[in-house]
Design an enzyme around this catalytic site. Structure first.
Site, PDB file in Angstrom:
ATOM      1  CG  HIS A 108      30.894  46.792  35.454  1.00 61.26           C
ATOM      2  ND1 HIS A 108      31.329  45.786  34.469  1.00 61.26           N
ATOM      3  CD2 HIS A 108      30.497  46.076  36.638  1.00 61.26           C
ATOM      4  CE1 HIS A 108      31.294  44.684  34.972  1.00 61.26           C
ATOM      5  NE2 HIS A 108      30.701  44.685  35.982  1.00 61.26           N
ATOM      6  CG  ASP A 110      34.475  46.986  32.512  1.00 58.75           C
ATOM      7  OD1 ASP A 110      33.775  47.479  33.032  1.00 58.75           O
ATOM      8  OD2 ASP A 110      35.509  46.337  32.922  1.00 58.75           O
ATOM      9  CG  ASP A 141      29.758  40.608  35.622  1.00 57.97           C
ATOM     10  OD1 ASP A 141      29.763  41.976  36.001  1.00 57.97           O
ATOM     11  OD2 ASP A 141      30.734  40.155  36.006  1.00 57.97           O
ATOM     12  CD  GLU A 176      33.879  45.453  38.432  1.00 52.31           C
ATOM     13  OE1 GLU A 176      33.685  44.833  39.578  1.00 52.31           O
ATOM     14  OE2 GLU A 176      33.545  44.733  37.338  1.00 52.31           O
ATOM     15  CD  GLU A 177      33.943  42.171  35.120  1.00 51.92           C
ATOM     16  OE1 GLU A 177      34.837  41.762  35.973  1.00 51.92           O
ATOM     17  OE2 GLU A 177      32.983  41.996  34.908  1.00 51.92           O
ATOM     18  CG  HIS A 441      34.088  36.997  35.905  1.00 51.49           C
ATOM     19  ND1 HIS A 441      34.915  37.580  36.495  1.00 51.49           N
ATOM     20  CD2 HIS A 441      33.235  38.025  35.678  1.00 51.49           C
ATOM     21  CE1 HIS A 441      34.781  38.484  37.085  1.00 51.49           C
ATOM     22  NE2 HIS A 441      33.581  38.996  36.537  1.00 51.49           N
TER      23      HIS A 441
END
Length: 471
Positions: A108, A110, A141, A176-177, A441
């Protein structure tokens, strides 16, 4: 699927050429990764949504430049039960030839919001290399996952050339996030293009910076908003305190019922999985999680069983009177967001039902409870008996120079349940580029560059060997 049990001298020569192409292409790969990190593509509505369009367009161009795809498009799918469409995703496809299998490569583009910029040592969207790591939001990520796919495809195309018969579908999601709200619809809309014999989900981690991991279990999730109400309006704490329960008091007592004295979850109906885990010390936990010496771990049994196989409940948000606005007042209501991680094998719906039952049964002083914004996802257990798992483990061993570890992961990737439902015959391989210090994150997210290099080597070998299989 069939393949030769032994490699010929020609096979070995091709693999050496593929690995050489990975090595020579690494500076270009990292440059492209840095370019993606500079694009602040965040799916939250409060952020500039045009950045996700920039990101998708950039990845589509990278896919076209590999020269292997028959078709490359940027697409959106509807969000079910709304009038909205999801964020832009990249779908690139090439048909299999001469009886070869098809592989679907997922990642992903995003990213999470950066949070407080003051907590970053360098700007979150300015890729910065120091001490063998690339820092920036999305560096690990999952834009590194995107570039692992692109780089391995480049290397295979360069070394194999016209002998590349493997079918490939590249699917780079854009939300996805933010819950993958259009993911299931995207699969349905594009099922023919996405159908594959094996699916690589490059969105997980590794045992450590030097040892690869194949993720074979994931916890599910149950997230929801809970409002606790005890008064019709705020009241003077001096006039009524001691006789009237305020919402904060009720909330604290209610939330405390979720855990026992050891910090283990104490909710009837939340399951746990009985499975062996590798050795993992408390010292390693402290190092990787940032747990200070004076703070003890929570829970019981082996540390990894607590993270991989048991439920966890975390309060991740609170709406109450702020410290700056504090007054001598009994609060009428408090709202919290609760995030539960669900043991593999239990559905998110069953776990949520158990949590709601528990909270209603333990509401103190007759407090009124309101549940909203429920978001559920199921866990995942890999069938490790298939040909693709064996091939991937060997590619990891050769790509890293270290035997892989079968990992459980305490986090959740709920959309995998959608993949299983839409493509029940496909083998799903959950891989990743992160090491335990990636801080995905969090502020100062980073990518260990040598881990990334080994991950690209692994995937390039995996694709090369799949290209020799007869379907």
């Amino acid at each position: 699927m069939t393949s030769s049990d032994s490699q010929t001298s020609e096979d070995l020569a091709v693999e050496e050429a593929v690995l050489e192409s990975v090595a020579t292409g690494l500076p270009r790969t990292l440059g492209d990764l840095g370019g993606l990190v500079r694009i602040p593509g965040i799916a939250w509505p409060s952020f500039d949504q045009t950045q996700l369009e920039r990101s998708a367009d950039a990845i589509a161009e990278l896919a076209r430049d590999t020269g292997i795809f028959d078709d490359v498009r940027v697409l959106r799918a509807a969000i079910p039960e709304t009038d909205e469409f999801g964020q832009p995703a990249v779908l690139a496809t090439r048909a299999a030839r001469n009886g070869r299998p098809t592989i679907l490569l997922y990642a992903h583009h995003d990213v999470q919001p950066p949070g407080d910029d003051a907590l970053w040592e360098t700007p979150p969207f300015e890729p910065t290399v120091r001490d063998g790591r690339l820092y920036g939001r999305g560096a690990a990520d999952d834009k590194a996952g995107v570039m692992a796919h692109i780089a391995s495809l480049r290397a295979v195309a360069d070394a194999v050339g016209d002998d590349l018969d493997l079918g490939v579908a590249l699917f780079i999601e854009g939300e996805e996030e933010y819950g993958s709200r259009s993911f299931a619809q995207f699969l349905s809309d594009n099922s023919d293009a996405l159908r594959a014999d094996a699916i690589v989900v490059a969105d997980s981690g590794n045992w450590d910076a030097d040892t690869p991991g194949l993720t074979v279990s994931l916890r599910g999730n149950a997230r929801f908003t809970l409002t606790v109400r005890t008064l019709e309006h705020a009241s003077h704490s001096g006039m009524y305190g001691g006789a009237v329960p305020d919402a904060m008091m009720a909330t604290i007592k209610l939330l405390n019922s979720l855990w026992d004295a050891d910090g283990a979850v104490a909710v009837d109906g939340l399951d746990q999985r009985d499975a062996a885990t590798p050795e993992y010390s408390e010292e390693t936990l402290r190092d990787e999680a940032g747990l200070p010496d004076g703070v003890s771990p929570i829970g019981r049994d082996s540390i990894l069983s607590r993270i991989w196989n048991k439920p966890a409940v975390t309060v991740i948000g609170v709406d109450a009177t702020s410290v700056a606005s504090a007054s001598n007042t009994l609060s009428p209501e408090v709202t919290v967001v609760i995030s539960a991680r669900v043991a593999p094998g239990q559905s998110g719906a069953d776990a949520y039902a158990a949590l709601e039952r528990h909270l209603r049964a333990h509401a103190p002083f007759g407090a009124e409870l309101t549940f909203s914004d429920v978001d559920l996802g199921d866990g995942f257990l890999v069938d490790t008996s298939g040909w693709a798992v064996a091939l991937t483990r060997q590619a990891m061993a050769d790509g890293y120079g270290a035997a892989p570890v079968d990992l459980g992961v305490g986090g959740s990737i709920p959309f995998i349940a959608d993949l299983v439902r839409e493509f029940p015959e496909a083998q799903i391989l959950v891989t990743g580029v992160e090491d335990p210090h990636a801080r995905a994150h969090s502020p100062n997210e980073s990518l260990h560059l040598d881990t990334f290099r080994h991950a690209v080597r692994t995937e390039a070998l995996m694709l090369t060997r799949m290209n020799r299989i007869t379907r």
